[in-house]
Design an enzyme around this catalytic site. Structure first.
Site, PDB file in Angstrom:
ATOM      1  CG  ASN A 104      -1.739   1.228   1.373  1.00  0.00           C
ATOM      2  OD1 ASN A 104      -1.804   2.038   0.446  1.00  0.00           O
ATOM      3  ND2 ASN A 104      -2.380   1.401   2.522  1.00  0.00           N
ATOM      4  CD1 TRP A 105       3.528   0.997  -2.719  1.00  0.00           C
ATOM      5  CD2 TRP A 105       3.350   1.917  -4.752  1.00  0.00           C
ATOM      6  NE1 TRP A 105       4.166   0.173  -3.604  1.00  0.00           N
ATOM      7  CE2 TRP A 105       4.077   0.715  -4.865  1.00  0.00           C
ATOM      8  CE3 TRP A 105       3.105   2.674  -5.908  1.00  0.00           C
ATOM      9  CZ2 TRP A 105       4.561   0.254  -6.077  1.00  0.00           C
ATOM     10  CZ3 TRP A 105       3.591   2.208  -7.120  1.00  0.00           C
ATOM     11  CH2 TRP A 105       4.315   1.007  -7.195  1.00  0.00           C
ATOM     12  CE  LYS A 106      -0.058   3.255   4.740  1.00  0.00           C
ATOM     13  NZ  LYS A 106       0.098   3.323   6.185  1.00  0.00           N
ATOM     14  CG  HIS A 117      -5.664   2.051   5.350  1.00  0.00           C
ATOM     15  ND1 HIS A 117      -5.137   2.977   6.228  1.00  0.00           N
ATOM     16  CD2 HIS A 117      -4.693   1.123   5.168  1.00  0.00           C
ATOM     17  CE1 HIS A 117      -3.900   2.616   6.549  1.00  0.00           C
ATOM     18  NE2 HIS A 117      -3.606   1.493   5.919  1.00  0.00           N
ATOM     19  CD  GLU A 140      -2.638   5.571   6.805  1.00  0.00           C
ATOM     20  OE1 GLU A 140      -2.678   5.621   5.569  1.00  0.00           O
ATOM     21  OE2 GLU A 140      -1.706   5.015   7.438  1.00  0.00           O
ATOM     22  CD  GLU A 149      -3.208  -2.220   7.384  1.00  0.00           C
ATOM     23  OE1 GLU A 149      -2.185  -2.541   6.772  1.00  0.00           O
ATOM     24  OE2 GLU A 149      -3.767  -1.114   7.243  1.00  0.00           O
ATOM     25  N   GLY A 167       3.021   2.369  10.746  1.00  0.00           N
ATOM     26  CA  GLY A 167       4.001   3.442  10.582  1.00  0.00           C
ATOM     27  C   GLY A 167       4.751   3.789  11.859  1.00  0.00           C
ATOM     28  CB  SER A 173       5.726  -1.788  11.836  1.00  0.00           C
ATOM     29  OG  SER A 173       5.370  -0.445  12.115  1.00  0.00           O
ATOM     30  N   GLY A 233       3.128  -1.068   4.228  1.00  0.00           N
ATOM     31  CA  GLY A 233       3.147   0.358   3.910  1.00  0.00           C
ATOM     32  C   GLY A 233       4.561   0.814   3.585  1.00  0.00           C
ATOM     33  N   GLY A 234       5.223   1.398   4.564  1.00  0.00           N
ATOM     34  CA  GLY A 234       6.552   2.002   4.373  1.00  0.00           C
ATOM     35  C   GLY A 234       7.546   1.115   3.638  1.00  0.00           C
TER      36      GLY A 234
END
Ligand code: 13P
Length: 256
Positions: A11-13, A97, A99, A171, A177, A217, A238-239
């Site tokens: 997930n590149w956000k 998600h 966010e 999640e 993150g 993470s 993610g990251g």
């Protein structure tokens, strides 16, 4: 990991540039293990989808969006429909998600409308759920997870049927993150609870097939331990999905 085919999803956000996105898809395509034992998916921002479509398809990488609107078309300025996503090559869409829930106020009721719309047109939803730190510390994790499942999958409950291609992503908000991963045991406990809930509502054959991803993470250092757990079927990253150096070892976790 059980008998389900693992899925590693990035997930590149709201990150990367168009050229970085194309480069990353190419790098993953070129360097992923040749066997098809693991499904790989990326979820770039909307504006990159069309541009990475060919590369993703050539590299057997599934393409997903990070969100969509629940109507097929209409006067919804600034929104994107599921059909539009299919037009640019998406097979999947991430919905609910944390966010979107916490920053944009998206409620489970809205997530449910989106899940319903996605399934209706043949897009596979990746439905995200997870508790906050306060909720975990107040020992409300299972209550929250159950509430989010009931709220976000209302239409499946009403139909008494859950499509077996549906993907759930657990999640925990406190692990996103933050560098603070849930331990494999903590994640497994919640994954088993989710699978148990699915079995109770939709039957064991369905719950045996649904893939449940862990997100929060995930790194090359913890992927293998997470994937050893029987109810963890993959990761929503993610990251670490933003660079080939960190995403590839996760994608290739079976080969390492
Ligand atoms: P991180 O891997 O950066 O913690 O993000 C997880 C996530 O939110 C994936 O959807």
């Amino acid at each position: 990991m059980g008998s389900r085919k693992p899925l590693i999803a990035g997930n590149w956000k709201m990150n990367l540039t168009l050229s970085q996105a194309v480069e990353l898809v190419n790098a993953v395509g070129t360097n992923r293990a040749k066997s098809d034992d693991v499904d790989v998916l990326v979820a770039p921002p909307f504006t990159f989808l069309g541009a990475v479509r060919q590369e993703a398809s050539a590299a057997r990488i599934f393409l997903s969006a990070q969100n969509m609107h629940f109507e097929i078309k209409g006067a919804y300025t600034g929104e994107i429909s599921g059909r539009m996503l299919q037009d640019v090559g998406c097979t999947h869409v991430i919905l609910g998600h944390s966010e979107r829930r916490s920053i944009f106020g998206e409620k489970s009721q809205t997530v449910d409308l989106k899940v319903k719309a996605a399934v209706m047109i043949g897009l596979i939803p990746i439905v995200c759920i997870g508790e906050s730190l306060e909720e975990r510390e107040a020992e409300k994790t299972f209550e929250i997870i159950k509430g989010q499942l009931e709220g976000s999958l209302q239409n499946f409950l009403a139909d008494d049927k859950m499509p077996r291609s549906t993907i759930i992503a657990y999640e925990p908000v406190w692990a996103i993150g933050t560098g603070r991963t849930a331990t494999p045991g903590q994640a497994q406990e919640v994954h088993a609870f989710i699978r148990g809930w699915i079995a109770e509502k939709f039957g064991k054959p369905t719950s045996d097939e649904i893939r449940i991803l862990y997100g929060g993470s995930v790194t090359p250092a913890n992927i293998k331990d997470l994937m050893r757990e029987p109810d963890i079927d993959g990761a929503l990253v993610g990251g670490a999905s933003l660079k080939a150096d960190t995403f590839l070892p996760i994608v290739n976790f079976l080969a390492a």
